[in-house]
Design a protein around this motif. Structure first.
Motif, PDB file in Angstrom:
ATOM      1  N   SER A  60      74.695  36.472  21.515  1.00  0.00           N
ATOM      2  CA  SER A  60      76.022  35.944  21.210  1.00  0.00           C
ATOM      3  C   SER A  60      76.098  34.463  21.567  1.00  0.00           C
ATOM      4  O   SER A  60      76.445  34.090  22.682  1.00  0.00           O
ATOM      5  N   SER A  61      75.781  33.610  20.599  1.00  0.00           N
ATOM      6  CA  SER A  61      75.793  32.169  20.826  1.00  0.00           C
ATOM      7  C   SER A  61      76.897  31.454  20.047  1.00  0.00           C
ATOM      8  O   SER A  61      77.198  30.293  20.341  1.00  0.00           O
ATOM      9  N   ALA A  62      77.506  32.117  19.073  1.00  0.00           N
ATOM     10  CA  ALA A  62      78.517  31.487  18.216  1.00  0.00           C
ATOM     11  C   ALA A  62      79.701  32.431  18.039  1.00  0.00           C
ATOM     12  O   ALA A  62      79.857  33.068  17.003  1.00  0.00           O
ATOM     13  N   PRO A  63      80.557  32.547  19.059  1.00  0.00           N
ATOM     14  CA  PRO A  63      81.642  33.530  18.988  1.00  0.00           C
ATOM     15  C   PRO A  63      82.599  33.320  17.830  1.00  0.00           C
ATOM     16  O   PRO A  63      83.102  34.297  17.266  1.00  0.00           O
ATOM     17  N   ASP A  64      82.847  32.070  17.439  1.00  0.00           N
ATOM     18  CA  ASP A  64      83.786  31.858  16.340  1.00  0.00           C
ATOM     19  C   ASP A  64      83.285  32.473  15.035  1.00  0.00           C
ATOM     20  O   ASP A  64      84.064  33.043  14.253  1.00  0.00           O
ATOM     21  N   ILE A  65      81.975  32.398  14.808  1.00  0.00           N
ATOM     22  CA  ILE A  65      81.414  33.021  13.603  1.00  0.00           C
ATOM     23  C   ILE A  65      81.513  34.533  13.688  1.00  0.00           C
ATOM     24  O   ILE A  65      81.940  35.208  12.741  1.00  0.00           O
ATOM     25  N   MET A  66      81.168  35.084  14.839  1.00  0.00           N
ATOM     26  CA  MET A  66      81.223  36.539  14.999  1.00  0.00           C
ATOM     27  C   MET A  66      82.655  37.069  14.969  1.00  0.00           C
ATOM     28  O   MET A  66      82.908  38.177  14.488  1.00  0.00           O
ATOM     29  N   ILE A  67      83.606  36.288  15.461  1.00  0.00           N
ATOM     30  CA  ILE A  67      85.003  36.715  15.401  1.00  0.00           C
ATOM     31  C   ILE A  67      85.426  36.944  13.961  1.00  0.00           C
ATOM     32  O   ILE A  67      86.067  37.955  13.628  1.00  0.00           O
TER      33      ILE A  67
END
Length: 342
Positions: A53-60
């Motif tokens: 999990s390095s890019a939470p905005d993308i995963m959100i």
């Protein structure tokens, strides 16, 4: 009734791939959405082989698109790594696409080692001191159009400018973020799963010093903690051995992918290692659904948390899903609990 949420780091198991771990997060989110969890938050970590999990905005965005009941957010965006304008615009876009379902959790730490933090910020004004407060104030000024007319940023607007930022939560593991969250009237999430500071003390400070804001009239505190649930206590303890080994390695600066319980149980622990495990287990709830519920209920009673957010770092994805299922059943969750406001 206690609201439960999920903090997901997209754990990478030994022999697995980070890509599959991200897909596992989508699978877990779909599953959790049917169980009645209130929120699903994604962490931000960098240069760690055991966390995808390095890019939470993308995963959100990805998780919000495949769920419908839970709020989805960051736990958190590590603000020292990002220009405030970029954070504002990305979360305004998410809020526009998924109105009233997004949370913006902000962290003070870089979520990585010193060298990697420099690599993340090399095109920004890299400072050796803690500039979290400066960046946070800039984020608020951008949201509220609060820069003076003679300031260079007075003409800068975070787009889309007809969308407000989602609810802001400050993350912390000491009383610093508790005081800051209270002073600006934001939500607060305490990292009990790794903090050495007393959770009850931080929660008390937050509630006593809370100042109502246009965003939040009353204090709202989330307790983030680690738990492993299985049908019987022995199985839960077996699964949790993965966490034991991971913790021992972390203490030595080793962030290897998560090992299986079999490998963890066979590991040659030193007396110092076993003492570390013993201390860490005090922060970890392990056992049957009834045992873990009793432990979490006690934490809520002690901290007065409004919500409990569970992180479960296991080697086996199906075991992780089962742990959350048993937890939801123990607390009699239903999908109606989801989308609870901050």
């Amino acid at each position: 009734m206690t609201s439960l949420s999920i903090l997901d780091l997209s754990p990478v198991p030994a022999g697995g791939s980070a890509a599959q771990s991200l897909r596992n997060s989508l699978d877990l989110a779909r599953h959790a959405d049917t169980l009645g969890f209130t929120r699903y938050w994604l962490a931000e970590h960098h240069n760690l082989a055991n966390i995808a999990s390095s890019a939470p905005d993308i995963m959100i965005g990805q998780i919000a698109a495949v769920t419908k009941n839970m709020r989805v957010g960051s736990g958190g965006v590590m603000l020292p790594n990002h220009a405030p304008l970029m954070v504002a615009e990305r979360f305004k876009v998410l809020e526009a696409l998924f109105p009233d379902r997004i949370d913006l959790g902000l962290g003070r730490a870089p979520g990585t080692d010193h060298v990697t933090s420099i690599a993340l910020r090399r095109r920004q004004d890299v400072r050796e001191d803690d500039d979290f407060l400066d960046r946070f104030q800039e984020l608020l000024l951008l949201e509220n159009n609060g820069f003076p007319k003679d300031h260079p940023f007075s003409s800068v607007h975070a787009m889309p400018n007809d969308v407000t930022l989602p609810p802001i939560f400050l993350l912390g593991s000491s009383d610093y973020s508790a005081q800051l969250a209270a002073s600006i009237g934001a939500g607060f999430s305490f990292a009990h799963h790794f903090a050495s500071h007393d959770a009850a003390d931080a929660m008390r400070i937050y509630r006593e010093r809370f100042q109502p804001s246009q965003h939040l009239a009353m204090p709202f505190a989330i307790l983030a903690t680690a738990a492993v649930v299985a049908e019987n206590a022995d199985e839960a303890d077996h699964l949790a051995s993965t966490i034991d080994l991971n913790f021992v390695r972390r203490a030595k600066g080793v962030y290897a992918p998560l090992e299986s319980p079999e490998v963890a149980m066979a590991y040659d622990y030193s007396p110092a290692d076993r003492e570390r495990i013993k201390e860490n287990r005090k922060r970890l709830s392990v056992g049957t659904p009834a045992m873990v519920k009793e432990r979490l209920d006690a934490l809520v009673e002690t901290t007065l948390a409004d919500e409990v957010m569970i992180t479960t770092m296991l080697y086996d994805h199906e075991a992780r899903k089962r742990s959350y299922t048993l937890l939801a059943e123990a607390f009699s969750l239903t999908a109606a609990h989801a989308k609870s406001p901050a």
